[in-house]
Design an enzyme around this catalytic site. Structure first.
Site, PDB file in Angstrom:
ATOM      1  N   ASP A 197      41.856  50.339  78.293  1.00 31.16           N
ATOM      2  CA  ASP A 197      41.344  51.235  79.207  1.00 31.16           C
ATOM      3  C   ASP A 197      41.959  52.659  79.287  1.00 31.16           C
ATOM      4  O   ASP A 197      41.406  53.484  79.966  1.00 31.16           O
ATOM      5  CB  ASP A 197      41.924  50.662  80.633  1.00 31.16           C
ATOM      6  N   THR A 208      38.274  40.314  85.579  1.00 33.74           N
ATOM      7  CA  THR A 208      38.980  40.777  86.671  1.00 33.74           C
ATOM      8  C   THR A 208      38.983  39.724  87.756  1.00 33.74           C
ATOM      9  O   THR A 208      38.084  38.903  87.789  1.00 33.74           O
ATOM     10  CB  THR A 208      39.175  42.205  87.135  1.00 33.74           C
TER      11      THR A 208
END
Length: 585
Positions: A423, A381
């Site tokens: 996710d 990320t």
């Protein structure tokens, strides 16, 4: 609040086992404004916008698009994320531009006929992608909170894509990623079809430059125009799920941040669909009852023990209760209740771990946890922090999920798609790619946003009716499930233990997420400390321990502090990434 006493054994342990401090550079200093990112070209892009008269949001938008060019493994226009904004008057906004599940998504889409998870289907390839939100989110931020035009904010990214940027050895190594090789368009752009780039070469991306120009002229083209049709046609041809209708239906959510107090500071952080903010606050609420500096030094066994036990308990609640607020009702008020934290604190025994299997939630605070039918985020990320000359602050975290997302590049448009569908809970009670056990609140559903650990955070003084709160820290990190614990440790290291932002960014990291029941540490974490933690009863997992080529680190903290005496800005860029920097003027 009465702080808990320090047992004599803790004092003895402290005296014999202080961790060796890692050498750290001094923070970068500036008098007017600061940008801290994982890539020096992106930091320069944000700084240039500030010098042109843009505010912190303009600079953040410039950085977001620039990272899509120079840091494609996580910087993106094919992913999504969160932007936390605090303006000069103290007003805050949390922009949720997280990806959404396509309309064709279903609860069991990643299971085989026997009901087992099909390995890799939610992480690699066309079916792994949610509807991207980054373009919508950055454009929304610029339109509602920026001072310049979107075209001005995109100009540095367009230039970097057209003229190229010089690759460092670390960046070249990243471009060898195997998932890029699997997809022809990705292999063509990032790997020259096997003629791999070398350090010192200039990397140009003409397709991406053209796409960025189209976004600068009309960002809605990405969602409702010709570009949306290109994306949807590509998805249809390649077996993906994203349609023109999915893109047209995408909306940014301007949500209310959640807040809490910690040792005289106000914590402003992320609400669901980020789990980060509430888990951060619950952890800090538990730790509020301890005088941590008296317990031990930063990263001492005694401190690590108490902090780990707070993490263990907060992550237990994360797995049971959290999801997309548009689809699930969550007990956030109860999780943030100081009385609940106090009840949790009474279950912690200093110098001894509580086995996760034996952990019992205090009665009388939370609703019954949903029943799981089975027992059973990414390290890639990007986070960046910005403060402008007027005191406006932006903390932004966005992602493709795993390294280079799904690995799929949209033909002709030059950008990678996310693999954010991982996710979600592909199957109740079965760990996702980061080992997180997730409940029904995070099950796959059309139009739903997956639960995230991203935790962009801003810290201020506690304001009163007669005194306005003052900005003190802007922080965040990538790191998948480790994001929340890293942000918590940054706050603890700075507020409790007196480290500066550079020292906090560089400190060795540790993490516990309830399940699996193991205390994860970076390879650089002092061996003498982990040995004592093992003696206490912890199972230690040292990152990259058996791979000499693996640095065994996670996260990338990008921190800014404001000196309360001089008003000077102090930037701390994580030394784990040698191509980033803090840039100010």
């Amino acid at each position: 609040m009465r702080l808990l006493p320090v047992p004599h054994l803790l004092v003895t342990l402290l005296a014999t086992s202080l961790p060796a401090q890692q050498p750290s550079l001094a923070p970068t200093r500036a008098t007017h404004a600061m940008v801290v990112t994982i890539h020096h070209d992106a930091s320069d892009a944000g700084l240039a916008i500030l010098k042109q008269g843009g505010n912190a949001v303009d600079a953040a938008v410039a950085v977001g698009f620039a990272l899509a060019v120079v840091f494609p493994q996580a910087g993106n226009i094919g992913g999504g994320g969160f932007m936390l904004i605090r303006d000069r008057s103290g007003k805050t906004h949390f922009l949720d531009y997280r990806e959404k599940a396509p309309a064709a998504a279903s609860r069991d889409m990643y299971l085989d006929a026997q009901g087992n998870v099909i390995k890799g289907l939610s992480t690699v390839g066309q079916k792994a992608s949610g509807v991207p939100g980054s373009v919508a989110g950055l454009a929304y931020a610029q339109k509602h909170f920026g001072k310049l035009t979107l075209a001005q904010d995109l100009a540095p990214a367009i230039r970097l894509a057209e003229e190229g940027f010089v690759l460092s050895p670390g960046e070249v190594a990243n471009l060898h990623a195997a998932r890029l090789t699997q997809f022809p368009e990705s292999a063509r752009i990032y790997q020259r079809n096997g003629d791999f780039y070398q350090a010192g070469e200039t990397f140009k991306q003409p397709d991406l430059a053209s796409t960025l120009k189209r976004i600068a002229a009309n960002p809605d083209d990405f969602y409702r125009g010709a570009m949306a049709k290109q994306i949807a046609d590509f998805e249809s041809r390649s077996g993906g799920l994203i349609t023109s209708a999915d893109l047209a239906a995408y909306q940014v959510k301007d949500r209310k941040p959640i807040t809490g107090d910690y040792h005289g500071y106000r914590i402003i952080t992320s609400p669901p669909p980020s789990s980060g903010g509430i888990v951060l606050l619950e952890s800090l609420n538990i730790l509020t009852g301890y005088d941590l500096p008296k317990v031990g030094a930063d990263r001492s066994p005694a401190q690590v023990n108490l902090i780990t036990e707070a993490f263990r308990r907060a992550y237990m609640d994360r797995g049971d209760y959290l999801g997309d607020p548009d689809f699930a009702s969550m007990p956030l008020k109860q999780m943030a209740d100081p009385k609940y934290a106090s009840a949790w604190r009474k279950t912690i025994t200093p110098l001894k771990p509580t086995a996760s299997a034996d952990l019992v939630r205090p009665a009388g605070f939370m609703p019954p946890a949903p029943k799981l039918p089975e027992t059973h985020e990414s390290t890639e990320t990007a986070h960046f922090s910005v403060v402008d000359a007027d005191g406006m602050a932006v903390s932004n975290t966005y992602t493709l999920n795993f390294l280079f997302g799904s690995g799929v590049t949209v033909e002709g448009l030059g950008f990678l798609l996310n693999d954010e569908m991982d996710d979600f809970a592909s199957k109740m009670g079965v760990p996702n790619g980061f080992g997180l056990i997730q409940g029904p609140a995070n099950a796959i559903a059309p139009g739903k946003r997956p639960l995230s650990a991203m935790t962009p955070t801003i810290v201020t003084t506690k304001g009163h009716w007669y005194r306005r709160a003052k900005l003190r820290y802007v922080l965040g990190t990538p790191g998948g499930s480790t994001i929340i614990t890293t942000v918590a440790n940054n706050i603890i290291s700075i507020v409790d233990n007196g480290l500066d932002v550079q020292q906090a960014a560089d400190a060795p990291r540790f993490h516990h997420q309830y399940l699996p029941d193991e205390l994860q540490v970076e390879k650089r974490f002092p061996i003498n400390i982990t040995d004592q933690l093992k003696t206490m009863g912890y199972t230690i997992k040292r990152s990259g321990e058996f791979d000499e080529n693996n640095p065994g680190v996670w996260g990338d903290c990008e921190l800014i502090a404001i000196d309360p005496k001089t008003g000077e800005l102090l930037g701390g860029h994580d030394s784990r990434r040698d191509f980033g920097k803090a840039a100010g003027y």
